[in-house]
Every structure is written in structure tokens, then in C-alpha cells.
Design an enzyme around this catalytic site. Structure first.
Site, PDB file in Angstrom:
ATOM      1  N   LYS A  98       0.840  -1.222   0.000  1.00 61.91           N
ATOM      2  CA  LYS A  98       0.000   0.000   0.000  1.00 61.91           C
ATOM      3  C   LYS A  98       0.866   1.260   0.000  1.00 61.91           C
ATOM      4  CE  LYS A  98      -2.025  -1.139   3.902  1.00 61.91           C
ATOM      5  NZ  LYS A  98      -1.294  -2.408   4.188  1.00 61.91           N
ATOM      6  N   ARG A 106      11.359  -0.858  10.846  1.00 64.94           N
ATOM      7  CA  ARG A 106      10.304  -0.416  11.755  1.00 64.94           C
ATOM      8  C   ARG A 106      10.219  -1.307  12.989  1.00 64.94           C
ATOM      9  NH1 ARG A 106       5.122   0.427   7.895  1.00 64.94           N
ATOM     10  NH2 ARG A 106       4.166  -0.678   9.633  1.00 64.94           N
ATOM     11  N   ARG A 125      -9.642   1.300   8.616  1.00 66.35           N
ATOM     12  CA  ARG A 125      -9.068   0.048   9.102  1.00 66.35           C
ATOM     13  C   ARG A 125     -10.122  -0.836   9.751  1.00 66.35           C
ATOM     14  NH1 ARG A 125      -3.514   0.600   8.508  1.00 66.35           N
ATOM     15  NH2 ARG A 125      -2.367  -0.836   9.828  1.00 66.35           N
ATOM     16  N   ARG A 155      -0.398  -8.142  13.812  1.00 67.15           N
ATOM     17  CA  ARG A 155      -0.937  -7.215  12.806  1.00 67.15           C
ATOM     18  C   ARG A 155      -1.780  -7.972  11.776  1.00 67.15           C
ATOM     19  NH1 ARG A 155       4.383  -4.505  11.038  1.00 67.15           N
ATOM     20  NH2 ARG A 155       3.179  -3.757   9.272  1.00 67.15           N
ATOM     21  N   ARG A 194      11.919  -5.238   4.595  1.00 67.10           N
ATOM     22  CA  ARG A 194      11.602  -3.820   4.346  1.00 67.10           C
ATOM     23  C   ARG A 194      12.571  -2.891   5.079  1.00 67.10           C
ATOM     24  NH1 ARG A 194       5.726  -2.012   5.393  1.00 67.10           N
ATOM     25  NH2 ARG A 194       6.083  -3.021   7.386  1.00 67.10           N
TER      26      ARG A 194
HETATM   27  P1  AP5 Z   1       4.872  -1.601   1.833  1.00 65.83           P
HETATM   28  O1  AP5 Z   1       4.529  -0.731   0.663  1.00 65.83           O
HETATM   29  O2  AP5 Z   1       5.636  -0.997   2.958  1.00 65.83           O
HETATM   30  O3  AP5 Z   1       3.557  -2.350   2.378  1.00 65.83           O
HETATM   31  P2  AP5 Z   1       2.307  -1.778   3.168  1.00 65.83           P
HETATM   32  O4  AP5 Z   1       1.083  -2.425   2.590  1.00 65.83           O
HETATM   33  O5  AP5 Z   1       2.327  -0.295   3.231  1.00 65.83           O
HETATM   34  O6  AP5 Z   1       2.578  -2.439   4.590  1.00 65.83           O
HETATM   35  P3  AP5 Z   1       2.535  -1.797   6.051  1.00 65.83           P
HETATM   36  O7  AP5 Z   1       3.275  -2.771   6.939  1.00 65.83           O
HETATM   37  O8  AP5 Z   1       2.973  -0.379   6.057  1.00 65.83           O
HETATM   38  O9  AP5 Z   1       1.038  -1.881   6.350  1.00 65.83           O
HETATM   39  P4  AP5 Z   1       0.372  -1.789   7.700  1.00 65.83           P
HETATM   40  O10 AP5 Z   1      -1.012  -1.636   7.269  1.00 65.83           O
HETATM   41  O11 AP5 Z   1       0.626  -2.915   8.630  1.00 65.83           O
HETATM   42  O12 AP5 Z   1       1.144  -0.562   8.450  1.00 65.83           O
HETATM   43  P5  AP5 Z   1       0.701   0.931   8.746  1.00 65.83           P
HETATM   44  O13 AP5 Z   1       1.885   1.782   8.698  1.00 65.83           O
HETATM   45  O14 AP5 Z   1      -0.480   1.299   7.946  1.00 65.83           O
HETATM   46  O15 AP5 Z   1       5.677  -2.874   1.221  1.00 65.83           O
HETATM   47  C1  AP5 Z   1       6.235  -3.861   2.091  1.00 65.83           C
HETATM   48  C2  AP5 Z   1       7.607  -4.316   1.542  1.00 65.83           C
HETATM   49  O16 AP5 Z   1       7.430  -5.003   0.304  1.00 65.83           O
HETATM   50  C3  AP5 Z   1       8.593  -3.169   1.242  1.00 65.83           C
HETATM   51  O17 AP5 Z   1       9.871  -3.603   1.584  1.00 65.83           O
HETATM   52  C4  AP5 Z   1       8.468  -2.955  -0.282  1.00 65.83           C
HETATM   53  O18 AP5 Z   1       9.688  -2.477  -0.852  1.00 65.83           O
HETATM   54  C5  AP5 Z   1       8.151  -4.371  -0.766  1.00 65.83           C
HETATM   55  N1  AP5 Z   1       7.245  -4.412  -1.924  1.00 65.83           N
HETATM   56  C6  AP5 Z   1       6.104  -3.665  -2.095  1.00 65.83           C
HETATM   57  N2  AP5 Z   1       5.487  -4.017  -3.254  1.00 65.83           N
HETATM   58  C7  AP5 Z   1       6.261  -5.007  -3.814  1.00 65.83           C
HETATM   59  C8  AP5 Z   1       6.146  -5.801  -5.013  1.00 65.83           C
HETATM   60  N3  AP5 Z   1       5.100  -5.635  -5.858  1.00 65.83           N
HETATM   61  N4  AP5 Z   1       7.094  -6.734  -5.263  1.00 65.83           N
HETATM   62  C9  AP5 Z   1       8.145  -6.904  -4.389  1.00 65.83           C
HETATM   63  N5  AP5 Z   1       8.311  -6.184  -3.244  1.00 65.83           N
HETATM   64  C10 AP5 Z   1       7.371  -5.257  -2.968  1.00 65.83           C
HETATM   65  O19 AP5 Z   1       0.208   0.805  10.274  1.00 65.83           O
HETATM   66  C11 AP5 Z   1       1.112   0.594  11.327  1.00 65.83           C
HETATM   67  C12 AP5 Z   1       0.382   0.684  12.670  1.00 65.83           C
HETATM   68  O20 AP5 Z   1      -0.156   2.015  12.854  1.00 65.83           O
HETATM   69  C13 AP5 Z   1      -0.823  -0.253  12.847  1.00 65.83           C
HETATM   70  O21 AP5 Z   1      -0.431  -1.541  13.265  1.00 65.83           O
HETATM   71  C14 AP5 Z   1      -1.642   0.511  13.902  1.00 65.83           C
HETATM   72  O22 AP5 Z   1      -1.109   0.327  15.183  1.00 65.83           O
HETATM   73  C15 AP5 Z   1      -1.434   1.967  13.488  1.00 65.83           C
HETATM   74  N6  AP5 Z   1      -2.464   2.417  12.530  1.00 65.83           N
HETATM   75  C16 AP5 Z   1      -2.256   2.796  11.234  1.00 65.83           C
HETATM   76  N7  AP5 Z   1      -3.411   3.151  10.650  1.00 65.83           N
HETATM   77  C17 AP5 Z   1      -4.383   2.985  11.580  1.00 65.83           C
HETATM   78  C18 AP5 Z   1      -5.789   3.170  11.579  1.00 65.83           C
HETATM   79  N8  AP5 Z   1      -6.441   3.582  10.469  1.00 65.83           N
HETATM   80  N9  AP5 Z   1      -6.469   2.924  12.721  1.00 65.83           N
HETATM   81  C19 AP5 Z   1      -5.840   2.521  13.836  1.00 65.83           C
HETATM   82  N10 AP5 Z   1      -4.509   2.304  13.906  1.00 65.83           N
HETATM   83  C20 AP5 Z   1      -3.780   2.540  12.798  1.00 65.83           C
HETATM   84 MG    MG Z   2       2.681   1.131   4.743  1.00 67.41          MG
END
Ligand code: AP5
Ligand code: MG
Length: 219
Positions: free
Chosen positions: A18, A164, A93, A175, A131
């Protein structure tokens, strides 16, 4: 009167891509990436009250409470750079956040499209453990799939790349659990509204990007 804007809601498991795609779409469309995870991490780094509150939830891989998160997104979407819409990454979410977003966007034509980036759990773990994230601009790399030109250094702004805190294996498992329990119901929610489009997240980064751009042209 409705003033139509473009709001893209990116769905997918942690590690689906994402953040990677939101950044690329931001460059191609000019619509800003609004990542709740990035906003929380920024506040954590700067030790704000919001950061202190979010930390304990993020460390466990749990969701930060809705009232805090929804207020934060409402404020962010009112900023001038969101005047044409936004790429939402990590919000909503759960169903409560989705209903709040519908209310926020009602004057602007609502959510435009909800692409679901599909990826299996095994690949998810591989993606997350490899990552690396830029400490200053939040750009995302992977040590094998998408390495920076110089190890440990961001191509975009020269910032330090780090792993991270919530990417530890036990936290990643929680998660994923939280995703299936609380976030996966959004798939049905957006499907029922005719907004869900599934994309194969196992493809190369460029192929996923092309699929998303084609989708945006149609919506
Ligand atoms: P990446 O693009 O980083 O993946 P992502 O989907 O963004 O994964 P996240 O771990 O960031 O998602 P998340 O939803 O758990 O975390 P968030 O920060 O939102 O890609 C991953 C890896 O793969 C990278 O190394 C990339 O280079 C590689 N890659 C990507 N595409 C590829 C491809 N096609 N081929 C090969 N490699 C590829 O949330 C973190 C925390 O914040 C949550 O746990 C929660 O505590 C809090 N939080 C965030 N939003 C909310 C909300 N709305 N409500 C409540 N709590 C929240
Ligand atoms: Mg992300």
C-alpha cells in the site's frame, strides 16, 4: 452541492504494498498520500502527545483508538493539498472508520475506488522482514526486491534507512490477526458499494502500479 474529488482507498494486508504504491500514485497523479501509519510514526519520532498515545498500540500491532484516528484523518483531509482528493493508505481500518470516512467525503462525491492489493501471508512475511524505511521521508525499500542505490541510504533525500519497530515477527503476526479480524470486513463493505477492485499484489511493483493507474483512469 457535490464537489467531486478523487479518493482512493488502498486495501491489503500489512506488507501488501500500500505504502509503495501510494507514493508512486502520488508522483503520477499529484494526489497526496495520506498514510495514518506514517502520521503516527512522525508523531512518535517527534514525541508528541499523539505519538506517545499511539506508541503502545503500534508496538503491539493493535489499532490506535478510532476517536483519535478519525479526528486525525478529518484534520488531514481538510489541508489545502487535499483539495482534489487523496490516496488513503491504512485508513479506514475497520467498519466504524469506513462509516466515518463516508460521512467526511459525502460533500465531495464519496470514495471513488477501493483497490484491494492481494498477497498471501508467506510473501507478506518475506516483504515485511526485508523492508527498510527512510527515517525522514518515509520512502519504502526492500533489501532484495527494491534495494536503494546505496545500502542504508534513501535514494530520494539521503535519509537513513531503518527497520520499523513493529516489523518484529511476533508483532507482524498480531498485525495480520488484527487485519483479518477488523480490516478484512471492509472488503465486503466496498464490494457492496461497487467500489472494490482486486489487484494481484504478487506482481512486480511496476505491474501493480500500471494496474492501479489504469483503474484510476476509469474511475
Ligand atoms: P509496503 O509498501 O511498505 O507495504 P504496506 O502495505 O504499506 O505495509 P505496512 O506494513 O505499512 O502496512 P500496515 O497496514 O501494517 O502498516 P501501517 O503503517 O499502515 O511494502 C512492504 C515491503 O514489500 C517493502 O519492503 C516494499 O519495498 C516491498 N514491496 C512492495 N510491493 C512489492 C512488489 N510488488 N514486489 C516486491 N516487493 C514489494 O500501520 C502501522 C500501525 O499504525 C498499525 O499496526 C496501527 O497500530 C497503526 N495504525 C495505522 N493506521 C491505523 C488506523 N487507520 N487505525 C488505527 N490504527 C492505525
Ligand atoms: Mg505502509
Amino acid at each position: 452541492m457535490s464537489d467531486k474529488r478523487t479518493y482512493v482507498v488502498l486495501l491489503g494486508v500489512p506488507g501488501a504494498g500500500k505504502g509503495t504504491q501510494a507514493k508512486l500514485l502520488e508522483q503520477c497523479t499529484g494526489l497526496p498520500q495520506v498514510s495514518t501509519g506514517d502520521i503516527f510514526r512522525y508523531n512518535l519520532k517527534n514525541e508528541t502527545e499523539l505519538g506517545k498515545l499511539a506508541k503502545s498500540y503500534m508496538d503491539r500491532g493493535d489499532l490506535v483508538p478510532d476517536d483519535v484516528t478519525i479526528r486525525m484523518v478529518r484534520d488531514r483531509l481538510q489541508q489545502p493539498d487535499c483539495a482534489q482528493g487523496a490516496i488513503l493508505d491504512g485508513f479506514p481500518r475497520n467498519l466504524n472508520q469506513a462509516a466515518a470516512l463516508d460521512e467526511m467525503l459525502a460533500p465531495h462525491g464519496g470514495v471513488s475506488v477501493a483497490p484491494l492489493i492481494n498477497l498471501d501471508d508467506e510473501e507478506t512475511i518475506r516483504r515485511i522482514t526485508g523492508r527498510r524505511t527512510c527515517r525522514t521521508c518515509g520512502a519504502v525499500y526492500h533489501i532484495l526486491y527494491n534495494p536503494p542505490k546505496v545500502e542504508g541510504v534513501c535514494d530520494i533525500d539521503g535519509g537513513e534507512l531503518y527497520q520499523r519497530d513493529d516489523d518484529a515477527e511476533e508483532t507482524v503476526r498480531n498485525r495480520l490477526y488484527v487485519y483479518y479480524k477488523q480490516t478484512a470486513p471492509l472488503i465486503g463493505y466496498y464490494f457492496a458499494k461497487g467500489l472494490l477492485v482486486e489487484i494481484d499484489g504478487a506482481q512486480a511493483i511496476e505491474a501493480v502500479q500500471q494496474a492501479l493507474l489504469a483503474l484510476l483512469k476509469r474511475s
